[in-house]
Design a protein around this motif. Structure first.
Motif, PDB file in Angstrom:
ATOM      1  N   ALA A   1       0.827  -1.208   0.000  1.00  0.00           N
ATOM      2  CA  ALA A   1       0.000   0.000   0.000  1.00  0.00           C
ATOM      3  C   ALA A   1       0.856   1.251   0.000  1.00  0.00           C
ATOM      4  CB  ALA A   1      -0.939  -0.006   1.215  1.00  0.00           C
ATOM      5  N   TRP A   2       1.983   1.220   0.739  1.00  0.00           N
ATOM      6  CA  TRP A   2       2.882   2.364   0.800  1.00  0.00           C
ATOM      7  C   TRP A   2       3.514   2.633  -0.558  1.00  0.00           C
ATOM      8  CZ3 TRP A   2       6.676   2.853   5.531  1.00  0.00           C
ATOM      9  CH2 TRP A   2       7.158   4.170   5.597  1.00  0.00           C
ATOM     10  N   GLY A   3       3.958   1.555  -1.227  1.00  0.00           N
ATOM     11  CA  GLY A   3       4.530   1.729  -2.565  1.00  0.00           C
ATOM     12  C   GLY A   3       3.518   2.321  -3.533  1.00  0.00           C
ATOM     13  N   PHE A   4       2.266   1.841  -3.470  1.00  0.00           N
ATOM     14  CA  PHE A   4       1.215   2.351  -4.355  1.00  0.00           C
ATOM     15  C   PHE A   4       0.867   3.789  -4.010  1.00  0.00           C
ATOM     16  CE2 PHE A   4      -3.285   2.548  -5.829  1.00  0.00           C
ATOM     17  CZ  PHE A   4      -3.028   2.356  -7.183  1.00  0.00           C
ATOM     18  N   ALA A   5       0.829   4.114  -2.702  1.00  0.00           N
ATOM     19  CA  ALA A   5       0.536   5.484  -2.290  1.00  0.00           C
ATOM     20  C   ALA A   5       1.613   6.444  -2.772  1.00  0.00           C
ATOM     21  CB  ALA A   5       0.427   5.557  -0.768  1.00  0.00           C
ATOM     22  N   THR A   6       2.877   6.014  -2.704  1.00  0.00           N
ATOM     23  CA  THR A   6       3.968   6.869  -3.186  1.00  0.00           C
ATOM     24  C   THR A   6       3.869   7.067  -4.689  1.00  0.00           C
ATOM     25  OG1 THR A   6       5.389   6.037  -1.417  1.00  0.00           O
ATOM     26  CG2 THR A   6       6.468   7.174  -3.232  1.00  0.00           C
ATOM     27  N   LEU A   7       3.472   6.016  -5.403  1.00  0.00           N
ATOM     28  CA  LEU A   7       3.296   6.131  -6.851  1.00  0.00           C
ATOM     29  C   LEU A   7       2.189   7.140  -7.173  1.00  0.00           C
ATOM     30  CD1 LEU A   7       3.814   5.226  -9.760  1.00  0.00           C
ATOM     31  CD2 LEU A   7       2.216   3.328  -9.364  1.00  0.00           C
ATOM     32  N   LEU A   8       1.053   7.038  -6.474  1.00  0.00           N
ATOM     33  CA  LEU A   8      -0.046   7.983  -6.705  1.00  0.00           C
ATOM     34  C   LEU A   8       0.381   9.412  -6.367  1.00  0.00           C
ATOM     35  CD1 LEU A   8      -3.136   6.061  -5.260  1.00  0.00           C
ATOM     36  CD2 LEU A   8      -2.389   6.241  -7.643  1.00  0.00           C
ATOM     37  N   THR A   9       1.118   9.563  -5.270  1.00  0.00           N
ATOM     38  CA  THR A   9       1.573  10.899  -4.878  1.00  0.00           C
ATOM     39  C   THR A   9       2.515  11.480  -5.908  1.00  0.00           C
ATOM     40  OG1 THR A   9       1.363  10.304  -2.533  1.00  0.00           O
ATOM     41  CG2 THR A   9       2.716  12.222  -3.065  1.00  0.00           C
ATOM     42  N   SER A  10       3.399  10.651  -6.453  1.00  0.00           N
ATOM     43  CA  SER A  10       4.345  11.140  -7.463  1.00  0.00           C
ATOM     44  C   SER A  10       3.632  11.524  -8.755  1.00  0.00           C
ATOM     45  CB  SER A  10       5.414  10.067  -7.741  1.00  0.00           C
ATOM     46  OG  SER A  10       4.852   8.937  -8.397  1.00  0.00           O
ATOM     47  N   ARG A  11       2.499  10.855  -9.047  1.00  0.00           N
ATOM     48  CA  ARG A  11       1.743  11.130 -10.274  1.00  0.00           C
ATOM     49  C   ARG A  11       0.781  12.301 -10.105  1.00  0.00           C
ATOM     50  NH1 ARG A  11       3.017   8.616 -15.268  1.00  0.00           N
ATOM     51  NH2 ARG A  11       4.564   7.050 -14.645  1.00  0.00           N
ATOM     52  N   TRP A  12       0.163  12.398  -8.937  1.00  0.00           N
ATOM     53  CA  TRP A  12      -0.887  13.400  -8.725  1.00  0.00           C
ATOM     54  C   TRP A  12      -0.437  14.573  -7.865  1.00  0.00           C
ATOM     55  CZ3 TRP A  12      -5.067   9.330  -6.879  1.00  0.00           C
ATOM     56  CH2 TRP A  12      -5.419   8.517  -7.970  1.00  0.00           C
ATOM     57  N   GLY A  13       0.670  14.439  -7.169  1.00  0.00           N
ATOM     58  CA  GLY A  13       1.050  15.413  -6.151  1.00  0.00           C
ATOM     59  C   GLY A  13       1.302  16.815  -6.655  1.00  0.00           C
ATOM     60  N   GLN A  14       1.703  16.959  -7.927  1.00  0.00           N
ATOM     61  CA  GLN A  14       1.992  18.286  -8.463  1.00  0.00           C
ATOM     62  C   GLN A  14       0.765  19.193  -8.475  1.00  0.00           C
ATOM     63  OE1 GLN A  14       4.954  19.505  -9.218  1.00  0.00           O
ATOM     64  NE2 GLN A  14       6.007  17.583  -8.751  1.00  0.00           N
ATOM     65  N   ALA A  15      -0.410  18.589  -8.424  1.00  0.00           N
ATOM     66  CA  ALA A  15      -1.654  19.378  -8.465  1.00  0.00           C
ATOM     67  C   ALA A  15      -2.021  19.954  -7.105  1.00  0.00           C
ATOM     68  CB  ALA A  15      -2.800  18.515  -8.989  1.00  0.00           C
ATOM     69  N   PHE A  16      -1.282  19.580  -6.046  1.00  0.00           N
ATOM     70  CA  PHE A  16      -1.651  19.992  -4.699  1.00  0.00           C
ATOM     71  C   PHE A  16      -0.520  20.757  -4.023  1.00  0.00           C
ATOM     72  CE2 PHE A  16      -3.800  15.923  -5.562  1.00  0.00           C
ATOM     73  CZ  PHE A  16      -5.119  16.292  -5.392  1.00  0.00           C
ATOM     74  N   ASP A  17      -0.883  21.690  -3.170  1.00  0.00           N
ATOM     75  CA  ASP A  17       0.058  22.301  -2.252  1.00  0.00           C
ATOM     76  C   ASP A  17       0.471  21.244  -1.224  1.00  0.00           C
ATOM     77  OD1 ASP A  17       1.098  24.958  -0.828  1.00  0.00           O
ATOM     78  OD2 ASP A  17       0.088  23.727   0.695  1.00  0.00           O
ATOM     79  N   SER A  18       1.768  21.199  -0.876  1.00  0.00           N
ATOM     80  CA  SER A  18       2.272  20.149   0.016  1.00  0.00           C
ATOM     81  C   SER A  18       1.553  20.147   1.361  1.00  0.00           C
ATOM     82  CB  SER A  18       3.784  20.322   0.243  1.00  0.00           C
ATOM     83  OG  SER A  18       4.493  20.191  -0.961  1.00  0.00           O
ATOM     84  N   TRP A  19       1.325  21.336   1.945  1.00  0.00           N
ATOM     85  CA  TRP A  19       0.653  21.421   3.245  1.00  0.00           C
ATOM     86  C   TRP A  19      -0.801  20.998   3.138  1.00  0.00           C
ATOM     87  CZ3 TRP A  19       2.328  23.167   8.158  1.00  0.00           C
ATOM     88  CH2 TRP A  19       3.702  23.485   8.221  1.00  0.00           C
ATOM     89  N   VAL A  20      -1.475  21.417   2.078  1.00  0.00           N
ATOM     90  CA  VAL A  20      -2.883  21.063   1.884  1.00  0.00           C
ATOM     91  C   VAL A  20      -3.018  19.554   1.702  1.00  0.00           C
ATOM     92  CG1 VAL A  20      -4.822  21.252   0.280  1.00  0.00           C
ATOM     93  CG2 VAL A  20      -3.572  23.307   0.969  1.00  0.00           C
ATOM     94  N   MET A  21      -2.142  18.967   0.876  1.00  0.00           N
ATOM     95  CA  MET A  21      -2.208  17.532   0.644  1.00  0.00           C
ATOM     96  C   MET A  21      -1.944  16.756   1.932  1.00  0.00           C
ATOM     97  SD  MET A  21      -0.433  15.179  -2.293  1.00  0.00           S
ATOM     98  CE  MET A  21       1.229  15.737  -1.962  1.00  0.00           C
ATOM     99  N   ALA A  22      -0.924  17.160   2.692  1.00  0.00           N
ATOM    100  CA  ALA A  22      -0.595  16.459   3.930  1.00  0.00           C
ATOM    101  C   ALA A  22      -1.759  16.516   4.918  1.00  0.00           C
ATOM    102  CB  ALA A  22       0.657  17.065   4.552  1.00  0.00           C
ATOM    103  N   ALA A  23      -2.342  17.706   5.089  1.00  0.00           N
ATOM    104  CA  ALA A  23      -3.406  17.873   6.082  1.00  0.00           C
ATOM    105  C   ALA A  23      -4.655  17.081   5.720  1.00  0.00           C
ATOM    106  CB  ALA A  23      -3.749  19.353   6.223  1.00  0.00           C
TER     107      ALA A  23
END
Length: 296
Positions: free
Chosen positions: A155-177
């Protein structure tokens, strides 16, 4: 990884994540896994909300759905698997199995997106995993916790993959919270369905319990997730992800320092393999390419 800032944040993230294993083991002494994690993530998310109102938020239902999916995998499934595993296997074994996530990241990237990795990167990831196994003395117990921890790694590997693919669309603080808040709410809903909820305030050890919860909310959640998402947004996720092999090493050192656990000599041999694996994955050369980028 050339930027000193990214390198410092990466090592901080790995250290905080490693310390989280013995700290999490302490938390399980006064609370059940889902209850403890729900308090951790909902508390962290709520504390961050007042600081987010000026930051850019998702502007579409699709983006909110992506954020919810990241929260499901990163905060709910990964951490629930890890904490449930520590009820039947040692925290060191849990850290070993969950830290297979860089290998799963490469596999999922290849299978789902056709990402091409150089042989030396595959060799580095494998060597890093061997190093992690050496730090555990190749001792793995096939109990229910084994499968929980292995599932957490996937699940962690898949979550990191999704974050690397989708993360650019989010502010880091907003995504984390919000991913923590969503994951915490999901854990709270699942709590009465999947476990016998338990949380006990021990007045004789109240200071210790507050310190443990404070660390889990402030360092293991807010600081760790914000730092990690910043690293993933500003570096090659494949290279950054391999540093996760340091987590079980830091976890064992933290277990020795905080819980008095035995630190065996073979840990240092494993550390050498981990360091070499990180070097190979970051060895100068062409970055991993998806088919679309390769064609371009």
């Amino acid at each position: 990884m050339k930027s000193p800032r990214l390198l410092i944040l990466t090592f901080f993230t790995m250290l905080a994540a490693g310390i989280n294993f013995p700290v999490g083991k302490m938390a399980l002494s006064f609370g059940s896994p889902f209850v403890v994690l729900a308090i951790r993530f909902v508390g962290a998310g709520l504390l961050m909300l007042p600081f987010l109102w000026r930051r850019p938020h998702p502007q579409s239902a699709a983006l909110w759905l992506k954020l919810a999916i990241i929260g499901l995998f990163q905060s709910a499934l990964v951490m629930a698997g890890i904490y449930c595993s520590m009820q039947t296997i040692p925290s060191g074994s849990a850290s070993l199995l969950s830290s297979t996530n860089p290998l799963w990241f490469i596999i999922f990237s290849f299978l789902l997106y056709g990402t091409r990795y150089r042989p030396i990167q595959w060799a580095g990831a494998f060597l890093g995993f061997v190093g992690v196994a050496i730090t555990q003395g190749f001792s793995i117990q096939l109990q229910p916790g084994f499968w929980y921890a292995l599932g957490a790694g996937m699940a962690w590997g898949f979550a990191t993959l999704l974050t690397s693919r989708w993360g650019q669309a989010f502010d880091s603080w907003v995504m984390a919270a919000y991913q923590m808040l969503i994951g915490g709410v999901l854990l709270l809903i699942a709590c009465p369905l999947l476990e016998e909820p338990r949380f006990v305030w021990d007045t004789g050890h109240l200071g210790k319990e507050l310190l443990v919860l404070g660390w889990m909310i402030g360092i293991s959640s807010i600081a760790q997730f914000v730092s990690w998402y910043y690293v993933l947004r500003n570096s090659d996720p494949g290279q950054a992800n391999v540093y996760l092999f340091l987590i079980p090493l830091f976890g064992m050192l933290a277990g020795w320092a905080l819980l008095g656990e035995t630190l065996h000599g073979y840990v240092w041999a494993g550390a050498l393999c981990i360091g070499l694996g990180i070097f190979l994955v970051n060895f100068p050369g062409k970055a991993a390419l998806s088919p679309a980028k390769a064609a371009g």
